[in-house]
Design an enzyme around this catalytic site. Sequence first.
Site, PDB file in Angstrom:
ATOM      1  N   HIS A 173     -10.048   5.546   1.075  1.00 48.20           N
ATOM      2  CA  HIS A 173      -8.705   5.792   0.530  1.00 48.20           C
ATOM      3  C   HIS A 173      -8.236   7.231   0.623  1.00 48.20           C
ATOM      4  O   HIS A 173      -7.063   7.500   0.392  1.00 48.20           O
ATOM      5  CB  HIS A 173      -8.635   5.312  -0.924  1.00 48.20           C
ATOM      6  CG  HIS A 173      -8.458   3.835  -1.027  1.00 48.20           C
ATOM      7  ND1 HIS A 173      -9.515   2.979  -1.256  1.00 48.20           N
ATOM      8  CD2 HIS A 173      -7.364   3.056  -0.883  1.00 48.20           C
ATOM      9  CE1 HIS A 173      -9.077   1.745  -1.254  1.00 48.20           C
ATOM     10  NE2 HIS A 173      -7.780   1.753  -1.023  1.00 48.20           N
ATOM     11  N   THR A 229       3.971   2.540   5.539  1.00 47.14           N
ATOM     12  CA  THR A 229       2.557   2.138   5.546  1.00 47.14           C
ATOM     13  C   THR A 229       1.787   3.072   6.473  1.00 47.14           C
ATOM     14  O   THR A 229       2.300   3.450   7.529  1.00 47.14           O
ATOM     15  CB  THR A 229       2.374   0.667   6.011  1.00 47.14           C
ATOM     16  OG1 THR A 229       1.032   0.494   6.464  1.00 47.14           O
ATOM     17  CG2 THR A 229       3.300   0.279   7.136  1.00 47.14           C
ATOM     18  N   ILE A 230       0.567   3.414   6.072  1.00 49.43           N
ATOM     19  CA  ILE A 230      -0.211   4.346   6.914  1.00 49.43           C
ATOM     20  C   ILE A 230      -0.752   3.658   8.168  1.00 49.43           C
ATOM     21  O   ILE A 230      -1.163   4.314   9.102  1.00 49.43           O
ATOM     22  CB  ILE A 230      -1.393   4.994   6.141  1.00 49.43           C
ATOM     23  CG1 ILE A 230      -2.421   3.941   5.708  1.00 49.43           C
ATOM     24  CG2 ILE A 230      -0.907   5.796   4.956  1.00 49.43           C
ATOM     25  CD1 ILE A 230      -3.762   4.541   5.322  1.00 49.43           C
ATOM     26  N   ASP A 231      -0.740   2.322   8.180  1.00 45.14           N
ATOM     27  CA  ASP A 231      -1.415   1.598   9.273  1.00 45.14           C
ATOM     28  C   ASP A 231      -0.619   1.556  10.588  1.00 45.14           C
ATOM     29  O   ASP A 231      -1.174   1.197  11.617  1.00 45.14           O
ATOM     30  CB  ASP A 231      -1.704   0.157   8.851  1.00 45.14           C
ATOM     31  CG  ASP A 231      -2.757   0.079   7.755  1.00 45.14           C
ATOM     32  OD1 ASP A 231      -3.368   1.116   7.454  1.00 45.14           O
ATOM     33  OD2 ASP A 231      -2.954  -1.011   7.196  1.00 45.14           O
ATOM     34  N   GLU A 281     -11.336  -0.350  10.289  1.00 44.91           N
ATOM     35  CA  GLU A 281     -11.696  -1.128   9.100  1.00 44.91           C
ATOM     36  C   GLU A 281     -11.769  -2.624   9.433  1.00 44.91           C
ATOM     37  O   GLU A 281     -10.956  -3.124  10.221  1.00 44.91           O
ATOM     38  CB  GLU A 281     -10.527  -0.861   8.139  1.00 44.91           C
ATOM     39  CG  GLU A 281     -10.567  -1.420   6.805  1.00 44.91           C
ATOM     40  CD  GLU A 281      -9.226  -1.170   6.085  1.00 44.91           C
ATOM     41  OE1 GLU A 281      -8.273  -0.630   6.688  1.00 44.91           O
ATOM     42  OE2 GLU A 281      -9.156  -1.538   4.924  1.00 44.91           O
ATOM     43  N   GLY A 321       5.438  -2.489   3.744  1.00 43.91           N
ATOM     44  CA  GLY A 321       5.004  -3.098   4.995  1.00 43.91           C
ATOM     45  C   GLY A 321       5.588  -4.490   5.204  1.00 43.91           C
ATOM     46  O   GLY A 321       6.583  -4.858   4.557  1.00 43.91           O
ATOM     47  N   ASP A 322       4.939  -5.247   6.068  1.00 41.79           N
ATOM     48  CA  ASP A 322       5.442  -6.581   6.439  1.00 41.79           C
ATOM     49  C   ASP A 322       5.671  -7.500   5.237  1.00 41.79           C
ATOM     50  O   ASP A 322       6.660  -8.230   5.182  1.00 41.79           O
ATOM     51  CB  ASP A 322       4.425  -7.266   7.357  1.00 41.79           C
ATOM     52  CG  ASP A 322       4.631  -6.876   8.806  1.00 41.79           C
ATOM     53  OD1 ASP A 322       5.679  -6.262   9.110  1.00 41.79           O
ATOM     54  OD2 ASP A 322       3.749  -7.181   9.623  1.00 41.79           O
ATOM     55  N   ARG A 364      -6.313  -2.257   8.806  1.00 39.42           N
ATOM     56  CA  ARG A 364      -6.829  -3.626   8.732  1.00 39.42           C
ATOM     57  C   ARG A 364      -6.394  -4.499   9.916  1.00 39.42           C
ATOM     58  O   ARG A 364      -7.206  -5.175  10.530  1.00 39.42           O
ATOM     59  CB  ARG A 364      -6.284  -4.220   7.439  1.00 39.42           C
ATOM     60  CG  ARG A 364      -6.926  -5.447   6.938  1.00 39.42           C
ATOM     61  CD  ARG A 364      -6.491  -5.653   5.504  1.00 39.42           C
ATOM     62  NE  ARG A 364      -7.153  -4.723   4.615  1.00 39.42           N
ATOM     63  CZ  ARG A 364      -8.291  -4.992   3.976  1.00 39.42           C
ATOM     64  NH1 ARG A 364      -8.861  -6.157   4.130  1.00 39.42           N
ATOM     65  NH2 ARG A 364      -8.846  -4.107   3.194  1.00 39.42           N
ATOM     66  N   ASP A 369       1.494  -0.650  11.386  1.00 35.54           N
ATOM     67  CA  ASP A 369       1.315  -2.039  11.846  1.00 35.54           C
ATOM     68  C   ASP A 369       2.610  -2.853  11.798  1.00 35.54           C
ATOM     69  O   ASP A 369       2.561  -4.076  11.780  1.00 35.54           O
ATOM     70  CB  ASP A 369       0.221  -2.725  11.021  1.00 35.54           C
ATOM     71  CG  ASP A 369       0.539  -2.755   9.530  1.00 35.54           C
ATOM     72  OD1 ASP A 369       1.500  -2.097   9.108  1.00 35.54           O
ATOM     73  OD2 ASP A 369      -0.192  -3.435   8.788  1.00 35.54           O
ATOM     74  N   ARG A 427       1.067  -5.160  -6.009  1.00 35.34           N
ATOM     75  CA  ARG A 427       1.115  -6.388  -5.214  1.00 35.34           C
ATOM     76  C   ARG A 427       1.359  -7.540  -6.189  1.00 35.34           C
ATOM     77  O   ARG A 427       0.754  -7.605  -7.255  1.00 35.34           O
ATOM     78  CB  ARG A 427      -0.182  -6.580  -4.446  1.00 35.34           C
ATOM     79  CG  ARG A 427      -0.344  -5.503  -3.360  1.00 35.34           C
ATOM     80  CD  ARG A 427      -1.338  -5.904  -2.283  1.00 35.34           C
ATOM     81  NE  ARG A 427      -1.155  -5.079  -1.093  1.00 35.34           N
ATOM     82  CZ  ARG A 427      -1.806  -3.924  -0.882  1.00 35.34           C
ATOM     83  NH1 ARG A 427      -2.654  -3.463  -1.755  1.00 35.34           N
ATOM     84  NH2 ARG A 427      -1.608  -3.231   0.232  1.00 35.34           N
ATOM     85  N   GLY A 478       0.836  -1.210   0.000  1.00 39.97           N
ATOM     86  CA  GLY A 478       0.000   0.000   0.000  1.00 39.97           C
ATOM     87  C   GLY A 478       0.861   1.247   0.000  1.00 39.97           C
ATOM     88  O   GLY A 478       1.860   1.309   0.722  1.00 39.97           O
ATOM     89  N   HIS A 483     -24.089  14.977  21.469  1.00 41.27           N
ATOM     90  CA  HIS A 483     -23.735  14.142  20.299  1.00 41.27           C
ATOM     91  C   HIS A 483     -22.555  13.267  20.681  1.00 41.27           C
ATOM     92  O   HIS A 483     -21.924  13.493  21.707  1.00 41.27           O
ATOM     93  CB  HIS A 483     -23.357  15.034  19.110  1.00 41.27           C
ATOM     94  CG  HIS A 483     -22.041  15.713  19.269  1.00 41.27           C
ATOM     95  ND1 HIS A 483     -21.024  15.593  18.356  1.00 41.27           N
ATOM     96  CD2 HIS A 483     -21.552  16.488  20.262  1.00 41.27           C
ATOM     97  CE1 HIS A 483     -19.994  16.291  18.766  1.00 41.27           C
ATOM     98  NE2 HIS A 483     -20.283  16.852  19.913  1.00 41.27           N
TER      99      HIS A 483
HETATM  100  P1  ADP Z   1       2.785  -4.654   2.587  1.00 45.74           P
HETATM  101  O1  ADP Z   1       4.203  -4.636   2.189  1.00 45.74           O
HETATM  102  O2  ADP Z   1       2.191  -3.290   2.676  1.00 45.74           O
HETATM  103  O3  ADP Z   1       2.531  -5.523   3.807  1.00 45.74           O
HETATM  104  P2  ADP Z   1       1.747  -6.830   0.946  1.00 45.74           P
HETATM  105  O4  ADP Z   1       1.450  -7.727   2.090  1.00 45.74           O
HETATM  106  O5  ADP Z   1       0.786  -6.772  -0.192  1.00 45.74           O
HETATM  107  O6  ADP Z   1       1.939  -5.312   1.389  1.00 45.74           O
HETATM  108  O7  ADP Z   1       3.185  -7.264   0.382  1.00 45.74           O
HETATM  109  C1  ADP Z   1       3.763  -6.571  -0.709  1.00 45.74           C
HETATM  110  C2  ADP Z   1       4.379  -7.552  -1.645  1.00 45.74           C
HETATM  111  O8  ADP Z   1       5.473  -8.215  -1.001  1.00 45.74           O
HETATM  112  C3  ADP Z   1       3.483  -8.692  -2.102  1.00 45.74           C
HETATM  113  O9  ADP Z   1       2.598  -8.313  -3.148  1.00 45.74           O
HETATM  114  C4  ADP Z   1       4.513  -9.710  -2.581  1.00 45.74           C
HETATM  115  O10 ADP Z   1       4.981  -9.343  -3.854  1.00 45.74           O
HETATM  116  C5  ADP Z   1       5.652  -9.506  -1.572  1.00 45.74           C
HETATM  117  N1  ADP Z   1       5.602 -10.541  -0.523  1.00 45.74           N
HETATM  118  C6  ADP Z   1       4.715 -10.653   0.486  1.00 45.74           C
HETATM  119  N2  ADP Z   1       4.949 -11.764   1.242  1.00 45.74           N
HETATM  120  C7  ADP Z   1       6.015 -12.356   0.688  1.00 45.74           C
HETATM  121  C8  ADP Z   1       6.771 -13.555   0.989  1.00 45.74           C
HETATM  122  N3  ADP Z   1       6.445 -14.357   2.025  1.00 45.74           N
HETATM  123  N4  ADP Z   1       7.820 -13.867   0.202  1.00 45.74           N
HETATM  124  C9  ADP Z   1       8.153 -13.079  -0.845  1.00 45.74           C
HETATM  125  N5  ADP Z   1       7.488 -11.952  -1.191  1.00 45.74           N
HETATM  126  C10 ADP Z   1       6.448 -11.590  -0.436  1.00 45.74           C
END
Ligand code: ADP
Length: 317
Positions: free
Chosen positions: A249, A125-127, A222, A102-103, A171, A129, A72, A11, A215
């Site tokens: 968004h 990430t804005i979350d 979310e 993010g993660d 989320r 998290d 993604r 995101g 009020h």
């Molecule tokens: P965020 O980084 O915000 O948590 P996502 O969870 O969608 O967003 O992860 C971003 C991208 O990182 C995914 O679309 C994928 O390409 C990659 N990714 C996520 N998990 C894995 C993993 N276990 N191994 C390799 N690439 C990953």
Amino acid sequence: MKKIGVLTSGGDAPGMNAAIRGVVRTALYYGYEAYGIYDGYKGLVENKIKQLQRNDVGQILTHGGTILGSSRLPEFKDESVRQIAVNNLKNLGIDTLVVIGGDGTYRGAMELNKMGIKCIALPGTIDNDIASTEYTIGFFTALDTAIWAIDKLRDTSFSHQRCTVVEVMGRNCGDLSIYSGIACGAEIVITKETGFNRDEVLTQIRGAKAKGKRHLIIVVAENMLNVFELAKDIQANTEYETRASVLGHIQRGGNPSSFDRILASKMGAYAVELLRKDIFGMAVCSHGIEIDHIEINQALSKVKRTTDLYDYLEKLN
Ligand code: ADP
């Protein structure tokens, strides 16, 4: 000659551009070459890679979103797909990479690291998290946007003596909800951390009426529940006319706040400093505005601490 790649993934978040600029400008400062990878890991696999010069990152510090684009790509979990990405980088002589996301993005970086690409991960990430960092790039800007919107809803809520239910993003993490709840004087905040107990919420709302509250504002994270159904339920079972709004968004966009600009700029520069010292496989972390780093796999295994702001909610009402 060091060649440093940078990409944004997952995101988008305000401040990602400031981080990209931090990476590129610091790389150039040390005489390294900087490469932008477009559309996250998808662009890495599709070889959408371009060398960036000083001016390519001019006029971006103040802008939301990410000039590199994001995406993604679930297939990135497959080693054979990642191998294409690694080959694309190696063909250009790039063996270091800064990823901002993010993660999920961190997991991708950890895997690339095992395959010989020296990675640094920045929390974007804005979350808010990501457990390893107190604050993520984008969180405070999104919070300001949520506050801006809730303040406006409060005006009409007060005028019409309504209960207003507002859905805020986040989320897997209630931080945007509880921080905006405290900042906007919400009576009730419902997040993964608090859980949802319908009877308790209705009792609290009736209690607010008994206290003479004209009020009230309820902030809901979310994915917790359907805010429109909750609004109907409250209207049917309390004395408050009730409306629901979903911020959506809008919370992702806009110019980064002062904090995010500074945090992102520092983190971008810091990532290059680490690579310069041949330190890699690291996630950059914030402790307020101060930063340091830990191993990405350690960062991923941390459990997020719950903010103490939940303890203040009742007292502030
Ligand atoms: P965020 O980084 O915000 O948590 P996502 O969870 O969608 O967003 O992860 C971003 C991208 O990182 C995914 O679309 C994928 O390409 C990659 N990714 C996520 N998990 C894995 C993993 N276990 N191994 C390799 N690439 C990953």
